[in-house]
Scaffold this active site. Sequence first.
Site, PDB file in Angstrom:
ATOM      1  N   ASP A 158       0.869  -1.171   0.000  1.00 40.02           N
ATOM      2  CA  ASP A 158       0.000   0.000   0.000  1.00 40.02           C
ATOM      3  C   ASP A 158       0.913   1.230   0.000  1.00 40.02           C
ATOM      4  O   ASP A 158       2.121   1.111   0.173  1.00 40.02           O
ATOM      5  CB  ASP A 158      -0.883  -0.048   1.261  1.00 40.02           C
ATOM      6  CG  ASP A 158      -1.886   1.079   1.285  1.00 40.02           C
ATOM      7  OD1 ASP A 158      -2.340   1.490   0.207  1.00 40.02           O
ATOM      8  OD2 ASP A 158      -2.207   1.558   2.389  1.00 40.02           O
ATOM      9  N   THR A 178      -0.015   4.731   1.621  1.00 40.08           N
ATOM     10  CA  THR A 178      -0.094   5.494   2.872  1.00 40.08           C
ATOM     11  C   THR A 178       0.214   4.608   4.076  1.00 40.08           C
ATOM     12  O   THR A 178      -0.433   3.594   4.299  1.00 40.08           O
ATOM     13  CB  THR A 178      -1.488   6.122   3.033  1.00 40.08           C
ATOM     14  OG1 THR A 178      -1.782   6.915   1.894  1.00 40.08           O
ATOM     15  CG2 THR A 178      -1.550   6.967   4.288  1.00 40.08           C
TER      16      THR A 178
END
Length: 830
Positions: free
Chosen positions: A518, A520
């Site tokens: 991912d 963030t």
Amino acid sequence: MKHTYHIHGMTCNGCRSHVEETLSKVKGFTKASVNLEKAEAILEMASHIPIEIFQETLKNDGGSYSIHNHGDHHPSTEKKEEKPKVKGTGIFYCPMHCEGEKTYNQAGDCPVCGMDLVEERTIASASVQFTCQMHPEVIIDEPGSCPICGMDLVAVEADASEEDKTFKKLLKKFWIAVAFTLPIFLIAMSEMISNNPLYQLLEQTYWNWVQFALSIPVVFYATWMFFERAWVSLKTMNLNMFTLIGIGSGIAWVFSVFAMFFPSVFPDAFKTPHGNVYVYFEAATVILTLVLLGQLLEAKAHSQTSGAIKELLKLVPSIATLVEDGEDKIIAIDKIQQGNLLRVKPGEKIPVDGVIVEGRSHIDESMITGEPIPVDKEINDKVSSGTINGTKSFIMKAEKVGSETLLSQIIHMVNMASRSKAPIQKLADRISKYFVPIVIIVSVITFITWAVFGPAPAYVFAFVNAIAVLIIACPCALGLATPMSVMVGVGRGAQSGVLIKNAEALEKMNKVDTLIIDKTGTITEGKPSVESVISISDLDNTTLIQYIASLNQYSEHPLAEAVVNYGRAKQVSLIKVDDFEAIAGKGVVGTVGNNKVAVGNVKLLEQLSISIPEDLSIKVKNEQEQGKTVSYIAVDNDAVGYVTIFDAIKSTSKNAIKELQNNGVDVIMLTGDNKNTAKAVAEQLNLKHYKAECLPEDKLNEIKRLQEQGKVVAMAGDGINDAPALAQSDVGIAMGTGTDVAIESASITLVKGDLQGIVKAKKLSHKVVKNIKQNLFFAFIYNVLGVPVAAGVLYPVFGLLLSPMIAALAMSFSSVSVIGNALRLRKIKI
């Protein structure tokens, strides 16, 4: 459906964990939450389950626990006498995991393999008591002053663990065995001396009686446990190493006793040139003593395999300084309650997890994260138990205590992973199942072959070689090959901030060829900050900030937190929001005052049928191309502006990704952010593969697609949205900075929440799997070569035979060598 019951008989967190695990095995049942302090269990179930079923489950488990409805009368509560506190955890397991993750509530032998059970190490086992140096008879659970002389009490050294007690018990028995075996060995070996001086004192027959007398303490005291274990193994048909030792040495000793009492029964093939029957007291006692030496060395080595947990337990302080009514008070660590204010002085260990409310300092977190550089902490920063304060003092608020602390959870995870089985162990388990019967058959065949075809005295050769076959075979080396490496490897990972949930994940990580990450909180710091809020409508910025900050106060997303913090910094007041809704992967909507407000990405505005003005779209795109995250703001179905959020890329991300790629791992970024931002981040990190605007189901489907192509996929993430993908992946990796849901769904947790931790996990997995293969090779090759040599296959060509005593020595050191090889993992660099 929830029911709350009273649990009787728990004395420590080990008991609590054991009860929780036992109750969780009941069919049709969802979740158990057991509270030690309240002595109660909250049980969740889809439909009602009678309490009698839970009572029967606890009873069949063999523990001293019972479950009752609150207020029910039961005899155990009538006694007001306080039970003595149990030292240690009271949880024991087999180091070979013969019955998987099964545990026992008292020390003893494994009912399957016969090995000594090992005590689990937890925070509960590290608790201490306090005494007076002047009056040692004073033993108190809390720090304070001596009631007799007033001196400050000091912590009592913890009782020796069960492993230490086992080692000391074996050591005592070993020296007794040596004391009686050595004379037997010297008497037997004197037969090789011409004009044996001993025979001038007594005839050989009398020396045989001396050997018999000396062998009794060895057989019936020092090593009697081997025969007990052998008998249990035969009775339960769980044939193991002790079956072979018991049969081999037992036959040698019984044969010798029978030969002394009834020499006339034996044919000449069993007799010496002087007419005496050969006796094997020296073989039996030397074999048993050498096996005892092996057990002694194993016990010592076993205590080192749990060295990582012992080191973690040393991080737990025994006392803390409670700040109450403006005064400092020393209390025991297990008396700390959630919400207590604690003063941490320079150089002290932080007692529990919490947050700094006054002061600042730098904290050495190396024992938790594996990173040597101290971390600066100030007000509102979180601190973890077991980490060490620097040169300043501060006051913290306790948030997680007892078994809820990070350190306690790390120790629990290491314990659970150490008891789990790796898939590679299945081969050894299958072989071990048939190993002992095959060895017994080979021993019988050896006896028959030597008796029929061997040179004179044929029966003596047959007898000795048959015993050698039984003694040299070592199923334990096969059984220990995998669990020892897993135990040491998992502990080594914990010391470097890599927490492994189970052995399967550790093995699979070595095969991973694709990593999904991912953006963030995984690639970036996960601490986004608002750079600007831009309005393109008649609404002024202050009003717009108030709208979006008020709306985001109900969201758990890091971006939402950044918006709320920005609003507070701008000193806007947060107002009530109605009809709040978080739309996964898109944004948030709600009614702020009398206005319908939406904050999110393009997909959110498309879902709400809100058109985006061209000039707004151009401004947003320019921001995105700089790697910033931009959320559109809509009020009453009109796009009126945007908020720019910047989340810095972690300094370690680029090097970690490069190292993974160099090791053959294809790194793919899947992010819910827009294409322009994703492209900018991917270019900075030299990522060839990435996908933007991914919803949670998109990440899940992408992992399934890669798995269908034969890829072994690991997924690293830190949010609730990542939980489905983490669960679907072959290896789910949760960043320690993430949510509890993500961590629960993952197989590996990185305490620091850093991509460099994935590199460490990959290296650790590779080295542990390599170590396991080495151990299995040692164990297989040892048995494959050892048994034929003991049977005498080298005799026709080289004239070589293996003495049962040498076979016993080799057998004892085979297991020790496997453990020793596993212990090398403690020093590996990851």
